[in-house]
Design an enzyme around this catalytic site. Structure first.
Site, short mmCIF file in Angstrom:
data_model
loop_
_atom_site.label_atom_id
_atom_site.label_comp_id
_atom_site.label_asym_id
_atom_site.label_seq_id
_atom_site.Cartn_x
_atom_site.Cartn_y
_atom_site.Cartn_z
N ARG A 202 -14.47 -6.61 1.88
CA ARG A 202 -13.72 -6.07 3.02
C ARG A 202 -13.07 -4.51 2.55
O ARG A 202 -12.62 -4.50 1.28
CB ARG A 202 -12.50 -7.01 3.25
CG ARG A 202 -11.61 -6.55 4.32
CD ARG A 202 -10.39 -5.89 3.90
NE ARG A 202 -9.39 -5.62 4.82
CZ ARG A 202 -8.13 -4.78 4.68
NH1 ARG A 202 -8.12 -4.38 3.52
NH2 ARG A 202 -7.29 -4.61 5.48
N VAL A 203 -13.23 -3.79 3.53
CA VAL A 203 -12.40 -2.45 3.17
C VAL A 203 -11.37 -2.20 4.23
O VAL A 203 -11.70 -2.60 5.66
CB VAL A 203 -13.42 -1.27 3.39
CG1 VAL A 203 -12.74 0.09 3.46
CG2 VAL A 203 -14.30 -1.42 2.02
N GLY A 204 -10.44 -1.85 4.05
CA GLY A 204 -9.09 -1.51 4.98
C GLY A 204 -9.25 0.03 5.55
O GLY A 204 -10.01 0.44 5.60
N ASP A 205 -7.88 0.21 6.11
CA ASP A 205 -7.89 1.55 6.83
C ASP A 205 -7.58 2.48 5.82
O ASP A 205 -7.81 3.62 5.88
CB ASP A 205 -6.41 1.33 7.61
CG ASP A 205 -5.17 0.75 7.02
OD1 ASP A 205 -5.13 -0.13 6.12
OD2 ASP A 205 -4.19 1.65 7.16
N THR B 21 0.46 1.74 6.63
CA THR B 21 0.46 0.68 5.80
C THR B 21 0.39 -0.43 6.66
O THR B 21 0.81 -0.61 8.03
CB THR B 21 1.66 0.60 4.66
OG1 THR B 21 1.54 -0.41 3.83
CG2 THR B 21 3.03 0.63 5.37
N THR C 134 0.89 -1.22 0.13
CA THR C 134 -0.01 -0.08 -0.15
C THR C 134 0.80 1.31 0.03
O THR C 134 1.96 1.32 0.85
CB THR C 134 -0.91 -0.05 1.38
OG1 THR C 134 -1.74 -0.77 1.18
CG2 THR C 134 -1.66 1.19 1.36
C1 SD4 Z 1 -5.10 -2.75 4.04
N1 SD4 Z 1 -3.48 -1.37 4.83
O1 SD4 Z 1 -6.14 -2.86 3.16
C2 SD4 Z 1 -3.67 -2.02 3.60
C3 SD4 Z 1 -2.83 -3.05 3.05
C4 SD4 Z 1 -1.48 -2.76 3.21
O2 SD4 Z 1 0.62 -3.05 3.01
O3 SD4 Z 1 -1.04 -1.61 3.59
N2 SD4 Z 1 -0.56 -3.34 2.75
O4 SD4 Z 1 -5.10 -3.40 5.16
#
Ligand code: SD4
Length: 289
Positions: free
Chosen positions: A180-183, A203, A152
């Site tokens: 799913r949605v991340g941060d 990340t 990311t």
């Molecule tokens: C997530 N933070 O979707 C992102 C993935 C990520 O390095 O950062 N990978 O959770």
């Protein structure tokens, strides 16, 4: 106060990306343009399998993207679960600039992007499809630490006017549960910018950044007087004290109004790219354990 030296920092080994941002800043461009230009490099790169085109799909083979931007006025825009658009960061910027909202999701985000003139295309490359087919043989879901050292992209920039902006862009965790949605598109978790204080981005395993609201926390810690480095360390220490982090990576970057930088991660292996008037270089981050 003297104007600080412009800089752009990005998570992981993303020198091509920070070079694009550095060029914007070198021409006196605004931090917001710099972070967008930086994010667009891995978004368009089919060999980067964690951002944009060529990103790892979810379990069902869909490439779903999360991105956000935040500017020096505290404006924010974000897209989540966006499919078929190569540059989610630019869609997030349009959400910020052209709508009364902060976040658009899924099909609504796609329809908005198409209306704004973005092109619909398949983002699943043959390489990503082949890896997914291979993964399906066992379908074992294990978040992988430091996947490819360019994961990311979280970006922070400080421009010649002393203004801060930030952006995040990702295809999220590989083989995530559909939906799913991340941060990364969550303001305060994956990114936070307060022009009076500083900015931070994350990340890694997004759920940990979401539960801690880590980027917001880091900016608040800086507001209380901590340096960017101290603030990143405290955020990671808190996460490590509270959650089982075994096998998981989480990392933060921060910058304050004077251009001081912080970087810290849960585990070894996190690096970041820094572009400024001294060039464009990769640095290793400190880590918790
Ligand atoms: C997530 N933070 O979707 C992102 C993935 C990520 O390095 O950062 N990978 O959770």
């Amino acid at each position: 106060m003297m104007a600080p030296t412009p800089l752009v920092i990005a998570t992981w080994n993303n020198l091509k990306a920070t070079e694009a941002g550095r060029q914007v800043l070198a021409k006196n461009g605004p931090a917001l343009d710099a972070v967008e230009a930086t994010a667009k490099v891995p978004e368009a790169d089919p060999d980067n399998m964690t951002v944009g085109y060529g990103g790892h799909p979810d379990r069902d083979g869909n490439v779903t993207l999360d991105a956000c931007v935040m500017d020096h006025l505290g404006n924010a825009g974000s897209v989540t679960y966006l499919q078929h658009i190569m540059h989610p960061v630019s869609v997030a910027r349009k959400v910020m600039e052209k709508t009364p909202h902060v976040m658009l999701s899924g099909d609504g985000a796609l329809q908005f992007a198409l209306k704004e003139g973005f092109k619909k295309q398949s983002l699943l490359t043959d390489k990503a499809r082949a890896r997914w087919e291979e993964w399906k043989l066992q379908s074992k879901y294990e978040p992988v630490v430091n996947i490819e050292l360019h994961d990311t992209i979280g970006i922070l920039a400080l421009d010649a006017q002393g203004n801060l902006a930030g952006a995040c862009s990702t295809s999220g965790l590989a083989y995530k549960i559909p939906g799913r949605v991340g941060d990364s598109p969550i303001i305060g978790a994956g990114l936070f910018v307060d022009n009076a204080v500083g900015a931070a981005c994350a990340t890694g395993y997004g759920e940990l950044a979401m539960k801690s609201l880590g980027s917001f926390l880091i900016v608040e810690l800086m507001r209380q007087g901590k340096t960017p480095q101290q603030a990143c360390e405290e955020a990671i220490n808190r996460v490590a004290a509270k959650y089982d982090c075994s096998g998981k990576q989480l990392a933060f970057l921060a910058v304050n109004k004077t251009g001081a930088i912080g970087a810290y991660s849960l585990q070894q292996g996190f690096s970041y790219s820094l572009g400024n008037n001294a060039g464009n270089h990769i640095f290793e981050s400190g880590y918790y354990s």
